[in-house]
Enzyme design. Structure first.
Site, PDB file in Angstrom:
ATOM      1  N   SER A   1      43.623  71.896  32.829  1.00  0.00           N
ATOM      2  CA  SER A   1      43.015  71.013  32.034  1.00  0.00           C
ATOM      3  C   SER A   1      44.290  70.543  30.947  1.00  0.00           C
ATOM      4  CB  SER A   1      41.653  71.511  31.246  1.00  0.00           C
ATOM      5  OG  SER A   1      41.137  70.497  30.759  1.00  0.00           O
TER       6      SER A   1
ATOM      7  N   ASP B   1      35.271  67.537  40.267  1.00  0.00           N
ATOM      8  CA  ASP B   1      35.768  67.246  38.979  1.00  0.00           C
ATOM      9  C   ASP B   1      35.882  65.819  38.669  1.00  0.00           C
ATOM     10  OD1 ASP B   1      36.983  67.344  36.486  1.00  0.00           O
ATOM     11  OD2 ASP B   1      38.734  68.457  36.995  1.00  0.00           O
TER      12      ASP B   1
ATOM     13  N   ARG C   1      29.907  69.774  21.365  1.00  0.00           N
ATOM     14  CA  ARG C   1      29.892  70.711  22.611  1.00  0.00           C
ATOM     15  C   ARG C   1      28.854  70.397  23.739  1.00  0.00           C
ATOM     16  NH1 ARG C   1      33.662  73.626  24.843  1.00  0.00           N
ATOM     17  NH2 ARG C   1      32.479  75.489  25.940  1.00  0.00           N
TER      18      ARG C   1
ATOM     19  N   HIS D   1      34.807  70.137  36.638  1.00  0.00           N
ATOM     20  CA  HIS D   1      36.033  70.344  35.725  1.00  0.00           C
ATOM     21  C   HIS D   1      36.121  72.134  35.679  1.00  0.00           C
ATOM     22  CE1 HIS D   1      39.538  69.684  33.497  1.00  0.00           C
ATOM     23  NE2 HIS D   1      38.823  70.311  32.591  1.00  0.00           N
ATOM     24  N   ASP D   2      35.199  72.872  35.516  1.00  0.00           N
ATOM     25  CA  ASP D   2      35.163  73.980  35.310  1.00  0.00           C
ATOM     26  C   ASP D   2      35.708  74.870  36.561  1.00  0.00           C
ATOM     27  OD1 ASP D   2      34.353  74.168  32.875  1.00  0.00           O
ATOM     28  OD2 ASP D   2      32.371  74.957  33.089  1.00  0.00           O
TER      29      ASP D   2
END
Lengths: 333, 333
Positions: free
Chosen positions: A103, A268, A173, A301-302
């Protein structure tokens, strides 16, 4: 060197107060993808952060040691890489065996290959992008506006006023969190399950996914500085190694000397496989040595934080070269 | 009947104060996809809204005519469809020639086919879904939290206190707006263009996309009621016509009697083509007459508002049947 992502505590337990292992513990450790029984791993805390290095919560000697707050200068990925090169000098490391990041960390690894081509042998860029898209910037802007428009933000001087933009940080967040997860991962994790098992028809938490997002947002708001959040999102927005090369990524990468591994993940959507492929294409155009893998994974993405077998294998194979290390003893990972 | 989306002003100019045409003017009018030279079109304002029908800003006779505010009950898509059936009775329309809707409007059209199978001949469901995904709910939850956590929201009693959760509404709309547009549309519309042509390195608006989102959010916040926004997002979250049919969409659609046209758009990631296909598959399993088109379009979810040639043609062809209308003079569109 492992490029970070908010905190230098990347793996393992290092302090008796550590309640959990570092954020990339799935991939760093003895026998893991980044194998600490072979390599010496350095993970650092970037300037502007709120977990160690000087940042907006640090005392500002030019203002009676009050917290810097909004007076802390913006920093760019390029600035970070420059500070990391200074750290390398201090550590006596001329050439890194590998610079690795996911990232925003992948952006730092990419910038290393451009700015210090002689100082790394291998560059690993995971779940990253050569620059943000308009949609990426838009999500960051919503997160920033959440913080900036919170009355408790007080133009960034909340610490001096014993205040804190908690609501803004929670919202920021929550938005971010949605973009980290794939639609499929959310479906599998929460579906449309109701927290209490039945509809309440109100604005309290009803679906499991709401409960999860609020909880994660609240946890985050306790441990993260709002000014740092603003700085980090701006560093992301500004990142563009092609800026000094007539907006050509190919030109930017033309002087790189290392070998590259680029990894993306199928689900992602924050930094999609197409974005990784832009980096790969620019490297191929330059006839640079690059390996590319698009890993089938469901965590969005994680995914880069998970020990997915093919991902772990490719990372291990690319880093391999322990013999090579022995022949050039001055180098370290 | 055209199912709405916040406002009954769907097309044309109807009042000297109208500054622009209705929200679906690209598709409704003489010679357009929904051809008003052939059909009589009814577009309505749903209960709970803030542009005509009774809603949270209306006076509550049980509370000294103060605005209902948070005391206005939550409404569901099913409730709306029921009120529309009552309106049909009042208008003397037993059977609608067609019920047409996009997005939340498409959900209402779908619910019509389930709840009043004898009262419509054709059902057009555009850019919609049989129920929200966890990701959809998550985005709605961020929008709701933006409003609920705004100190000016005052538990929904802002009107009585001469206050208004403007910041919350702006954030809610910004989040929503990103999900209406495709990544490609944002790229083409804004790219990474800078508002002033150069980097400012600050938290003022820098990229065009930031400027656009903030402007759109501010415009929206002036014209939309926050309690209505909460009600609308909950109506979306709760929508699930399969709930009374053992969670089976196929069972829910088994008693429908109309012909269906289902339309999706390739770049719509809010309600993706796969979601429309769930409806189509349930209809096919029931051997119901359905036409389905996935239209190649770049505008994301918003595509349904544009007069895209193939989309217009398919809608016109499906509605066609003016002769049929003449043979059953009691019916109206």
């Amino acid at each position: 060197m492992v490029e970070t992502y908010g905190h230098h505590h990347a793996a393992g337990y290092h302090h008796e107060d550590d309640k959990k292992t570092g954020w990339w513990d799935a991939c760093i450790g003895p026998g893991k993808a980044i194998d600490t029984s072979k390599f010496f791993v350095v993970a650092l805390n970037n300037i502007g952060g709120c977990s160690g290095s000087t940042g907006p919560t640090s005392p500002n000697p030019e203002n009676e040691n009050r917290p810097y707050g909004p007076d802390f200068p913006l920093v760019t990925v390029r600035d970070w890489v420059k500070t990391q090169a200074l750290l390398s000098d201090r550590l006596g490391i001329d050439v890194w065996y590998s610079i690795i990041g996911g990232s925003l960390g992948g952006m730092q690894a990419l910038q290393w290959s451009v700015d210090y081509p002689d100082r790394l042998q291998k560059c690993v860029i995971i779940a990253s992008a050569p620059k943000l898209s308009a949609q990426n910037i838009a999500f960051n802007e919503v997160a920033r506006q959440s913080i900036l428009s919170d009355p408790d933000f007080h133009n960034g001087r909340y610490l001096e006023l014993d205040s804190y933009p908690k609501r803004g940080l929670i919202l920021a967040r929550m938005v971010g969190h949605i973009t980290y997860l794939s639609e499929e991962a959310m479906k599998q994790k929460f579906g449309r399950d109701l927290k209490s098992g039945k509809f309440m028809y109100g604005f309290d938490v009803e679906f499991q996914v709401e409960s999860y997002l609020r909880y994660q947002g609240e946890q985050f708001s306790r441990n993260f500085d709002a000014n740092t959040y603003l700085i980090m999102t701006k560093a992301l927005d500004y990142f563009d190694p092609s800026r000094e090369y007539e907006q050509s990524l190919t030109k930017a990468l033309s002087n790189t000397k290392c070998r590259f591994l680029v990894v993306s993940f199928t689900t992602d959507w924050r930094f999609s496989p197409e974005r990784s492929q832009e980096i790969v294409n620019a490297l191929i155009t330059n006839q640079k040595p690059v390996s590319y893998l698009d890993i089938d994974a469901e965590q969005g993405h994680d995914s880069f934080l998970f020990p997915i077998p093919l991902y772990v294998k490719s990372l291990r194979a690319f880093l391999g070269g322990i013999e090579h290390l022995h022949s050039t003893p001055k180098e370290a990972l």
